[in-house]
Design a protein around this motif. Sequence first.
Motif, PDB file in Angstrom:
ATOM      1  N   ASP A   1       0.825  -1.208   0.000  1.00  0.00           N
ATOM      2  CA  ASP A   1       0.000   0.000   0.000  1.00  0.00           C
ATOM      3  C   ASP A   1       0.861   1.261   0.000  1.00  0.00           C
ATOM      4  O   ASP A   1       0.564   2.235  -0.702  1.00  0.00           O
TER       5      ASP A   1
ATOM      6  N   PRO B   1     -10.851   0.744  -3.535  1.00  0.00           N
ATOM      7  CA  PRO B   1     -11.474  -0.585  -3.479  1.00  0.00           C
ATOM      8  C   PRO B   1     -12.564  -0.705  -4.536  1.00  0.00           C
ATOM      9  O   PRO B   1     -13.342   0.227  -4.749  1.00  0.00           O
TER      10      PRO B   1
ATOM     11  N   TYR C   1     -17.087   4.310  -1.054  1.00  0.00           N
ATOM     12  CA  TYR C   1     -16.478   3.385  -2.018  1.00  0.00           C
ATOM     13  C   TYR C   1     -17.485   3.045  -3.123  1.00  0.00           C
ATOM     14  O   TYR C   1     -18.005   1.927  -3.188  1.00  0.00           O
TER      15      TYR C   1
ATOM     16  N   ALA D   1      -8.701  -5.193  -0.513  1.00  0.00           N
ATOM     17  CA  ALA D   1      -8.962  -3.830  -0.042  1.00  0.00           C
ATOM     18  C   ALA D   1     -10.436  -3.631   0.287  1.00  0.00           C
ATOM     19  O   ALA D   1     -10.788  -3.017   1.301  1.00  0.00           O
ATOM     20  N   LYS D   2     -11.337  -4.166  -0.550  1.00  0.00           N
ATOM     21  CA  LYS D   2     -12.770  -3.970  -0.324  1.00  0.00           C
ATOM     22  C   LYS D   2     -13.221  -4.629   0.980  1.00  0.00           C
ATOM     23  O   LYS D   2     -14.081  -4.101   1.695  1.00  0.00           O
TER      24      LYS D   2
ATOM     25  N   ARG E   1     -11.178  -5.278   3.653  1.00  0.00           N
ATOM     26  CA  ARG E   1     -10.554  -4.574   4.781  1.00  0.00           C
ATOM     27  C   ARG E   1     -11.307  -3.300   5.134  1.00  0.00           C
ATOM     28  O   ARG E   1     -11.577  -3.028   6.305  1.00  0.00           O
ATOM     29  N   VAL E   2     -11.654  -2.499   4.113  1.00  0.00           N
ATOM     30  CA  VAL E   2     -12.303  -1.220   4.410  1.00  0.00           C
ATOM     31  C   VAL E   2     -13.712  -1.438   4.950  1.00  0.00           C
ATOM     32  O   VAL E   2     -14.193  -0.660   5.790  1.00  0.00           O
TER      33      VAL E   2
ATOM     34  N   ASP F   1     -13.291  -2.464   8.654  1.00  0.00           N
ATOM     35  CA  ASP F   1     -12.892  -1.303   9.460  1.00  0.00           C
ATOM     36  C   ASP F   1     -14.071  -0.365   9.698  1.00  0.00           C
ATOM     37  O   ASP F   1     -14.280   0.122  10.821  1.00  0.00           O
ATOM     38  N   LEU F   2     -14.856  -0.104   8.650  1.00  0.00           N
ATOM     39  CA  LEU F   2     -15.989   0.813   8.790  1.00  0.00           C
ATOM     40  C   LEU F   2     -17.071   0.213   9.678  1.00  0.00           C
ATOM     41  O   LEU F   2     -17.633   0.903  10.541  1.00  0.00           O
TER      42      LEU F   2
END
Length: 309
Positions: free
Chosen positions: A84, A96, A124, A287-288, A290-291, A294-295
């Motif tokens: 990253d 993502p 996203y 990435a999709k 992980r985000v 996290d959200l």
Amino acid sequence: MDFKQNTKQIGSIQIFCKAAELSSFTAAANALGITPAAVSRSVARVEEKLGVKLFARTTRRIRLTDDGQLYFEQCSEALRKIDDVEKMITGNLSAPKGTLKISVPTTYGYFRVLPVLTKFKALYPQVTLEIDISNRTIDFIEEGFDLAIRLGQPKDSRLVARRIEAATLGVYASKKYLEEHGTPQTLHDLKSHECIQFITPSTGKPLPWVFLDNGEEIEPAFNSSIRFSGDVLGCVGYALANGGLFQTYDFIAGQSQYQDLIEVLAPYRGRSRFFSIIYQQNRMLSAKVRVFIDLLVEECQLSMNKETH
């Protein structure tokens, strides 16, 4: 510091992570464009440096040892961060994108996950969401889910769980029901009330009611003449329609549409059930994924903080 040796070690770690992700030296070799023997040598170098076995090997397959699982999780995260940062510096860190397929249970889906989705889509827009809202038992891998949210720990050893919330429980009833049948004062009183039960899809049995009595965990036995399956909200709706008592999550009872429900047996509360995010082990999270994790964790924490203040 031996720079050349450290560079070689990083390469071996990358090869180890690919073998762990694919659960195969041969598949890792094909993916990386090297020979299976080269994969085996790289893994052996890492094991020699650490002084532990990272894989348990048989003639047919490999699987990570406990040390190997820990090493894989930490190394894959470190490699992702390096990747990253490199992309960020070169201006190539892409947003993502792609399809994210998620399975969520009805209660947690309606009141925790759905409110997060609009914010996620705004952040996203290149991610397409496919949401399965049900309490059925899914085949996580065969059905191609990226994530699932479920109670407790998965039974499938190929999956791992990250806890996101210990959802507190309370027993609730309508005002009219309590006026007609009285308010229970002790757990023994449950035997003289209509206690609405939910049949869990994974066991086919009623979900037990759980309490704390002077620090002791209690699951009292009682008779029930009505049981619901498929959707827990059927139980909540029946309680709201003056049908009886029901133990449910406080985050459900706190919703505006259920504000007429009254809590009983509050001195015996204190138990909770864990909701977890489930995903496949031995796979570097995209990435999709992980985000989204996290959200969701961030927003759930905000919701819990609001509910306790």
